[in-house]
Design an enzyme around this catalytic site. Structure first.
Site, PDB file in Angstrom:
ATOM      1  CB  ALA A  17      47.870 -84.942 -53.249  1.00  0.00           C
ATOM      2  CB  SER A  37      55.410 -88.881 -50.111  1.00  0.00           C
ATOM      3  OG  SER A  37      55.226 -90.045 -50.902  1.00  0.00           O
ATOM      4  NE  ARG A  38      52.291 -95.897 -47.827  1.00  0.00           N
ATOM      5  CZ  ARG A  38      51.945 -96.283 -46.595  1.00  0.00           C
ATOM      6  NH1 ARG A  38      52.873 -96.393 -45.655  1.00  0.00           N
ATOM      7  NH2 ARG A  38      50.688 -96.555 -46.308  1.00  0.00           N
ATOM      8  CG  HIS A  80      41.170 -92.516 -46.875  1.00  0.00           C
ATOM      9  ND1 HIS A  80      39.995 -92.252 -47.557  1.00  0.00           N
ATOM     10  CD2 HIS A  80      42.172 -92.114 -47.702  1.00  0.00           C
ATOM     11  CE1 HIS A  80      40.278 -91.726 -48.734  1.00  0.00           C
ATOM     12  NE2 HIS A  80      41.582 -91.640 -48.843  1.00  0.00           N
ATOM     13  CE  LYS A  98      35.939 -89.458 -54.387  1.00  0.00           C
ATOM     14  NZ  LYS A  98      36.277 -90.677 -55.157  1.00  0.00           N
ATOM     15  CG  ASP A 179      37.667 -94.372 -57.142  1.00  0.00           C
ATOM     16  OD1 ASP A 179      37.538 -93.527 -58.044  1.00  0.00           O
ATOM     17  OD2 ASP A 179      38.658 -94.411 -56.404  1.00  0.00           O
TER      18      ASP A 179
END
Length: 336
Positions: A17, A37-38, A80, A98, A179
């Site tokens: 990010a 954000s959380r 996601h 991705k 990943d």
């Protein structure tokens, strides 16, 4: 849209990010207006770092912010589906990192949400937007190397990564395949489409994720792909496309190359290099520009990263995981 600038929201505050946001703020027609954000503390720290006006400690607040034209989802890929879905349901356009989701079922749900709501949605497969990768595809499509016979690509990291690292954590969709392997698979399918045959072998960790995976893909045309990904050994991260009349090599960093070499019988090798005006090869600007172009044009998906192509890659990844026996918490067994 009510302004000339495209207004971005950033969902998540990790390394990817930060890298994406750093590129965005250098684009004159992009404006980063909010981050979520959380935790509010993490969002505030990120906002202060990049001079962002609004910081939310809740994803839903960002999703409901009508001042945002598009949200960049940069959470771990296990989140996601939830994060992108929340934004699409709230009427936001979405660029989602991705791998698009953990599996094709989740991917299909997001695509359906986007299409039902008339929103733009794109996987952040920045490789597809890279000028040299676009040049390579144009060369192949124009017949520069004849009919494609084989594709080779590898992506491996040296590590070692401890068991608690996200790359080895099943709860975060860990493993080499999702990943790293998504790049070789996406590269092969960019050139050849969805394969008709998939064969895979892997070495799994004690946690049940793949440490390295080898893939053999086949197509009805007779083309083959030999692909590899690893989190236990650094590879050359190279790629090669061989056709009936020549070959194109990407010596290193194939998913964001600075050069590629075209070989044809009876001719000197021809080298194509990145334009310095495009910025460093690690830039995310190309995909950001493509998102903004599409949104301004009223498009709901990008022709460079079409949703059907993303779904096709997810089907291949699901098939591989079924064969190697990797399943994530709360997930049904991947389709055969």
């Amino acid at each position: 849209m009510t302004t000339d600038s495209v207004r971005w929201g950033i969902l998540a505050t990790g390394g990817i990010a930060a890298a994406f946001t750093a590129d965005l703020i250098d684009l004159p027609d992009a404006e980063v207006v909010a981050v979520a954000s959380r935790t509010e503390a993490s969002a505030r720290a990120f906002a202060e770092r990049f001079g962002i006006a609004r910081a939310y400690g809740d994803w839903e607040e960002l999703a409901k912010d009508a001042d945002i034209d598009v949200v960049y989802v940069a959470t771990p890929h296990s989140a996601h589906r939830a994060a992108a879905g929340l934004c699409l349901e709230a009427g936001r356009n979405v660029l989602c990192e991705k791998p698009f989701t953990l599996n094709v079922r989740e991917a299909e749900e997001l695509v359906e949400l986007a299409r039902d709501n008339g929103r733009f949605l794109m996987e952040a497969m920045w490789m597809y937007c890279n000028p040299l990768i676009r040049r390579l595809k144009a060369l192949v499509d124009d017949g520069a190397i004849g009919e494609v016979r084989t594709v080779q690509a590898d992506f491996g990291l040296e590590g070692p990564f401890p068991p608690a690292h996200r790359l080895r954590d099943p709860a975060q969709g860990g493993g080499a395949l999702l990943d790293l392997g998504v790049y070789p698979v996406s590269f092969a399918q960019l050139l050849l489409g969805e394969p008709t045959g998939v064969r895979a072998q892997a070495v799994l960790s004690a946690e049940g994720v793949d440490l390295q995976t080898a893939l053999a893909l086949s197509w009805e045309s007779g083309a083959l792909a030999a692909l590899h990904c690893s989190v236990v050994g650094g590879t050359g991260v190279s790629a090669s496309v061989t056709g009936s009349r020549g070959r194109i090599d990407i010596p290193s960093g194939f998913f964001h190359p600075d050069r590629l070499v075209l070989h044809r019988a009876g001719r000197d090798p021809e080298e194509f290099t990145a334009d310095p005006a495009d910025g460093p090869r690690t830039t995310f600007r190309h995909e950001a520009r493509e998102v903004m172009r599409a949104i301004r044009a009223g498009e709901t998906e990008s022709p460079l990263v079409p949703l059907d192509g993303t779904l096709a890659v997810m089907r291949t990844l699901d098939t591989v995981r079924h064969q190697i026996g990797v399943r994530y918490p709360g997930e049904a067994e991947p389709a055969a």
